[in-house]
Scaffold this motif. Structure first.
Motif: not given
Length: 208
Positions: A63-90
């Motif tokens: 988990a330290v990676i996500f605290q220290t790496s902006a890229l890793a944090f943002n990638i996972l964040k975008i994946v999560g947001a896209v999935y939530l938008l998919y659920l919203a669409f459904q």
């Protein structure tokens, strides 16, 4: 050995945090209201399975990676947001058919369970929260910190399972009422879609 007073203090904090309004318990509430108590409990089981992943990540230091790496944090964040938008669409497309569908129930249950897992593990803030929260209660003088974190993670998961199941159960009463009104079903699906879209926006705007 972890002192009982430390366990009790951690348990009290875990209960308070589980009841505090957030993406996970809001997710359980909406799914229970739309699909019934069993659906909410299945989502809860998925969310708690995701917490096992976060506990393992913290105990292994990943988990330290996500605290220290902006890229890793943002990638996972975008994946999560896209999935939530998919659920919203459904949800916006669902109308009043969700309660009437008699199709592949087993598949639907699997989808609800996996929905909870994905919802949880694609939220990098959960990993960072565990990274900040669990180690506070660990003491190197009591032995393996990794083992202590696993114990605290297990206590938190059990607490979340109980609290979220209670939320699912009581939200199910709302679902019982919705089953008798197709118009209310449509409105609730729109509300759920809005909630999912709002959670996606909140996740996108979140910072480490």
């Amino acid at each position: 050995m972890i002192p009982i007073e430390t366990i009790l203090m951690f348990l009290a904090a875990s209960v308070a945090l589980s009841f505090a309004p957030g993406p996970d318990n809001i997710f359980v509430l909406t799914q229970s209201a739309l699909n019934g108590r069993k659906a909410g409990i299945l989502v809860t089981l998925g969310l708690c399975t995701g917490l096992f992943v976060h506990t393992a990540a913290v105990s292994l230091g990943v988990a330290v990676i996500f605290q220290t790496s902006a890229l890793a944090f943002n990638i996972l964040k975008i994946v999560g947001a896209v999935y939530l938008l998919y659920l919203a669409f459904q949800a916006f497309r669902a109308g009043s058919t969700r309660f009437e569908a008699k199709g592949n129930t087993k598949l639907a249950w699997q989808q609800l369970y996996s929905r909870g897992i994905i919802m949880n593990i694609t939220n990098p803030k959960v990993a960072i929260f565990f990274l900040a929260f669990l180690p506070q209660f660990a003491d190197p003088n009591r032995g393996s910190v990794t083992l202590q974190i696993i114990v605290f993670g297990g206590v938190f998961i059990i607490t979340a399972l109980v609290v979220f199941s209670l939320i699912a159960w009581f939200a199910g009463f709302l679902g019982d009422w919705l089953k008798g009104s197709s118009k209310a079903q449509v409105v609730m699906n729109r509300v759920a879609g809005t909630v999912f879209a709002g959670l996606a926006l909140r996740l996108v705007l979140s910072e480490r």
